[in-house]
Scaffold this motif. Structure first.
Motif, PDB file in Angstrom:
ATOM      1  N   UNK A 152      30.072  34.885  38.922  1.00  0.00           N
ATOM      2  CA  UNK A 152      29.122  35.940  39.256  1.00  0.00           C
ATOM      3  C   UNK A 152      28.469  36.453  37.981  1.00  0.00           C
ATOM      4  N   UNK A 153      27.315  37.088  38.139  1.00  0.00           N
ATOM      5  CA  UNK A 153      26.584  37.582  36.976  1.00  0.00           C
ATOM      6  C   UNK A 153      27.208  38.852  36.413  1.00  0.00           C
ATOM      7  N   UNK A 154      28.216  39.390  37.043  1.00  0.00           N
ATOM      8  CA  UNK A 154      28.818  40.664  36.639  1.00  0.00           C
ATOM      9  C   UNK A 154      29.954  40.502  35.641  1.00  0.00           C
ATOM     10  N   UNK A 155      30.177  39.300  35.146  1.00  0.00           N
ATOM     11  CA  UNK A 155      31.308  39.073  34.258  1.00  0.00           C
ATOM     12  C   UNK A 155      32.606  38.914  35.026  1.00  0.00           C
ATOM     13  N   UNK A 156      32.466  38.556  36.290  1.00  0.00           N
ATOM     14  CA  UNK A 156      33.633  38.331  37.135  1.00  0.00           C
ATOM     15  C   UNK A 156      33.467  36.997  37.855  1.00  0.00           C
ATOM     16  N   UNK A 157      34.542  36.538  38.447  1.00  0.00           N
ATOM     17  CA  UNK A 157      34.485  35.359  39.303  1.00  0.00           C
ATOM     18  C   UNK A 157      35.017  35.751  40.679  1.00  0.00           C
ATOM     19  N   UNK A 158      34.430  35.175  41.716  1.00  0.00           N
ATOM     20  CA  UNK A 158      34.881  35.415  43.075  1.00  0.00           C
ATOM     21  C   UNK A 158      35.875  34.318  43.444  1.00  0.00           C
ATOM     22  N   UNK A 174      38.357  39.285  36.888  1.00  0.00           N
ATOM     23  CA  UNK A 174      37.608  39.412  35.627  1.00  0.00           C
ATOM     24  C   UNK A 174      37.740  38.142  34.793  1.00  0.00           C
ATOM     25  N   UNK A 175      36.635  37.759  34.154  1.00  0.00           N
ATOM     26  CA  UNK A 175      36.662  36.558  33.306  1.00  0.00           C
ATOM     27  C   UNK A 175      36.012  36.896  31.965  1.00  0.00           C
ATOM     28  N   UNK A 176      36.421  36.211  30.903  1.00  0.00           N
ATOM     29  CA  UNK A 176      35.819  36.452  29.578  1.00  0.00           C
ATOM     30  C   UNK A 176      34.322  36.125  29.595  1.00  0.00           C
ATOM     31  N   UNK A 177      33.572  36.853  28.808  1.00  0.00           N
ATOM     32  CA  UNK A 177      32.137  36.610  28.716  1.00  0.00           C
ATOM     33  C   UNK A 177      31.895  35.203  28.171  1.00  0.00           C
ATOM     34  N   UNK A 178      30.990  34.491  28.810  1.00  0.00           N
ATOM     35  CA  UNK A 178      30.635  33.152  28.360  1.00  0.00           C
ATOM     36  C   UNK A 178      31.617  32.078  28.773  1.00  0.00           C
ATOM     37  N   UNK A 179      32.541  32.389  29.695  1.00  0.00           N
ATOM     38  CA  UNK A 179      33.499  31.369  30.142  1.00  0.00           C
ATOM     39  C   UNK A 179      32.749  30.215  30.798  1.00  0.00           C
ATOM     40  N   UNK A 180      32.979  28.979  30.375  1.00  0.00           N
ATOM     41  CA  UNK A 180      32.249  27.838  30.934  1.00  0.00           C
ATOM     42  C   UNK A 180      32.544  27.652  32.427  1.00  0.00           C
ATOM     43  N   UNK A 219      44.092  24.203  29.878  1.00  0.00           N
ATOM     44  CA  UNK A 219      43.870  24.862  28.600  1.00  0.00           C
ATOM     45  C   UNK A 219      44.153  26.357  28.768  1.00  0.00           C
ATOM     46  N   UNK A 220      44.126  27.100  27.688  1.00  0.00           N
ATOM     47  CA  UNK A 220      44.505  28.513  27.708  1.00  0.00           C
ATOM     48  C   UNK A 220      43.609  29.334  28.634  1.00  0.00           C
ATOM     49  N   UNK A 221      42.282  29.045  28.626  1.00  0.00           N
ATOM     50  CA  UNK A 221      41.356  29.819  29.444  1.00  0.00           C
ATOM     51  C   UNK A 221      41.607  29.583  30.931  1.00  0.00           C
ATOM     52  N   UNK A 222      41.813  28.322  31.314  1.00  0.00           N
ATOM     53  CA  UNK A 222      42.056  28.006  32.729  1.00  0.00           C
ATOM     54  C   UNK A 222      43.403  28.565  33.179  1.00  0.00           C
ATOM     55  N   UNK A 223      44.404  28.508  32.281  1.00  0.00           N
ATOM     56  CA  UNK A 223      45.721  29.067  32.622  1.00  0.00           C
ATOM     57  C   UNK A 223      45.624  30.557  32.873  1.00  0.00           C
ATOM     58  N   UNK A 224      44.882  31.264  32.017  1.00  0.00           N
ATOM     59  CA  UNK A 224      44.705  32.706  32.188  1.00  0.00           C
ATOM     60  C   UNK A 224      44.008  33.019  33.517  1.00  0.00           C
ATOM     61  N   UNK A 225      43.021  32.220  33.857  1.00  0.00           N
ATOM     62  CA  UNK A 225      42.287  32.437  35.101  1.00  0.00           C
ATOM     63  C   UNK A 225      43.183  32.209  36.318  1.00  0.00           C
ATOM     64  N   UNK A 226      43.989  31.174  36.261  1.00  0.00           N
ATOM     65  CA  UNK A 226      44.927  30.896  37.365  1.00  0.00           C
ATOM     66  C   UNK A 226      45.902  32.049  37.523  1.00  0.00           C
ATOM     67  N   UNK A 227      46.441  32.552  36.413  1.00  0.00           N
ATOM     68  CA  UNK A 227      47.404  33.648  36.476  1.00  0.00           C
ATOM     69  C   UNK A 227      46.762  34.913  37.029  1.00  0.00           C
ATOM     70  N   UNK A 228      45.503  35.176  36.645  1.00  0.00           N
ATOM     71  CA  UNK A 228      44.802  36.343  37.180  1.00  0.00           C
ATOM     72  C   UNK A 228      44.571  36.189  38.686  1.00  0.00           C
ATOM     73  N   UNK A 229      44.246  34.967  39.098  1.00  0.00           N
ATOM     74  CA  UNK A 229      44.038  34.726  40.524  1.00  0.00           C
ATOM     75  C   UNK A 229      45.306  34.963  41.319  1.00  0.00           C
TER      76      UNK A 229
END
Length: 358
Positions: A152-158, A174-180, A219-229
């Motif tokens: 999403x454009x709000x710096x978050x992912x749905x 919430x996701x880091x700014x510029x996350x691919x 990788x670290x970014x994907x792991x963090x996203x999975x844990x947040x989910x």
């Protein structure tokens, strides 16, 4: 089928005469609700004098199986005695034909709407069993069919999750700014592969273990996203809190015969009003196969209310337990009739919910 009830060692210590008298006392008590005297038993065809019967009753009382509410009164079974009677003397089978027909007809007439089926189950149990009918709303632990992350454009992912019934639920993560976007895809694919066909609880436990043991290959970014989910999906779904459907409280009042009975009913009503504790007890039966029975003090919720709870789990199309239903009433419930009735109702609800999911 119902859980197999087995006699305890105490039953084996009783001789044939003691068993016969004990059984007659319990069956008469369950029918009348009144203490049973030796003179009444002597007229029932046992073939013993009142004095001989009193001696046996005294022995059964010393064993903790019988009790006398008053010095001059007859005997009635204790909670231990009722448990022994159910475990050792009752033959648990299918409900009688009339009860089976009534259960099936009423549940199918309620339609295939989930809430309608559950409300009808609670109502029919209270009417047929003579106590209060209880049904828990289903847990949200249905197997997952699909999961993905949408930027999403709000710096978050749905985070979108679709369960086996096709119901869609969303969470903002919430996701880091510029996350691919490729990281979102990687995390979504990882979750989808491990969640498909599993409930959230099952999948979360396996995924956390995999991440902790560094077997996730993320990788670290994907792991963090999975844990947040996983963290977002760990709580209750807003607006979908568990509920307890209760019908037939009036049955508990009409069964009371004395002031002490009314005090027990008041305590029981308090328990019904505090739904959380009773939901926990009902949910605790989810691992059991078939019917569970709690008599009096066997359940920490109502040790003083003189009540029995008969409960069975119901399932979804995947044969996963999602809720429970049952009857709560006085300890002198007609166990031979109510236990099969609760079991059959749970099986019919499971069958109808399975048909609904096809």
């Amino acid at each position: 089928m119902t859980e197999n009830f087995k006699p305890t060692g105490l039953l084996q210590s009783l001789d044939e005469r003691s068993r016969s008298i004990f059984r007659e006392i319990v069956e008469t008590y369950l029918e009348t609700g009144e203490p049973v005297g030796s003179r009444t038993l002597s007229k029932s065809g046992i073939g013993l004098s009142p004095a001989s019967i009193r001696n046996v009753m005294s022995d059964l009382t010393e064993l903790g199986l019988l009790d006398s509410p008053h010095i001059s009164a007859g005997r009635m079974p204790t909670h231990i005695g009722l448990r022994l009677f159910v475990d050792g003397f009752l033959e648990i089978g299918e409900p009688v034909e009339n009860d089976r027909g009534a259960i099936e007809d009423r549940l199918r007439a309620s339609g295939r709407d989930l809430q309608g089926v559950l409300k009808e189950a609670s109502s029919l149990l209270s009417g047929l069993a003579g106590g209060a009918g209880l049904v828990t709303s289903p847990t949200r632990e249905r197997p997952v069919r699909h999961v993905e992350f949408v930027p999403l454009a709000t710096g978050e992912a749905l985070c979108i999750l679709v369960d086996e019934l096709g119901e869609v639920e969303n969470r903002l993560v919430p996701v880091p700014k510029g996350l691919p976007v490729t990281t979102l895809i990687e995390a979504g694919n990882y979750l989808a592969a491990r969640m498909k066909g599993r409930t959230l609880r099952e999948a979360a436990a396996a995924i956390r273990s995999e991440i902790a043991e560094r077997r996730a290959e993320l990788d670290a970014a994907a792991t963090s996203l999975v844990e947040k989910g996983l963290a977002e999906w760990g709580g209750e779904v807003p607006g979908e809190e568990r509920a307890l459907i209760v019908h037939g409280r009036a049955n508990l009042l009409s069964d009371s015969r004395a002031a002490e009975d009314m005090e027990q009913v008041r305590q029981l009503f308090d328990i019904l009003d505090r739904q959380k504790g009773l939901l926990d007890v009902l949910d605790s039966t989810r691992e059991a196969e078939g019917v569970r029975l709690f008599i009096g003090a066997e359940n920490r919720l109502f040790p003083l209310s003189g009540s029995s709870l008969i409960v069975a789990p119901y399932m979804n199309a995947s044969r996963q337990v999602i809720g429970a239903l049952g009857v709560i009433g006085p300890t002198r419930l007609n166990y031979a009739r109510v236990i099969p009735m609760v079991d059959y109702t749970a099986r019919m609800v499971s069958q109808i919910l399975g048909e609904r999911q096809k």
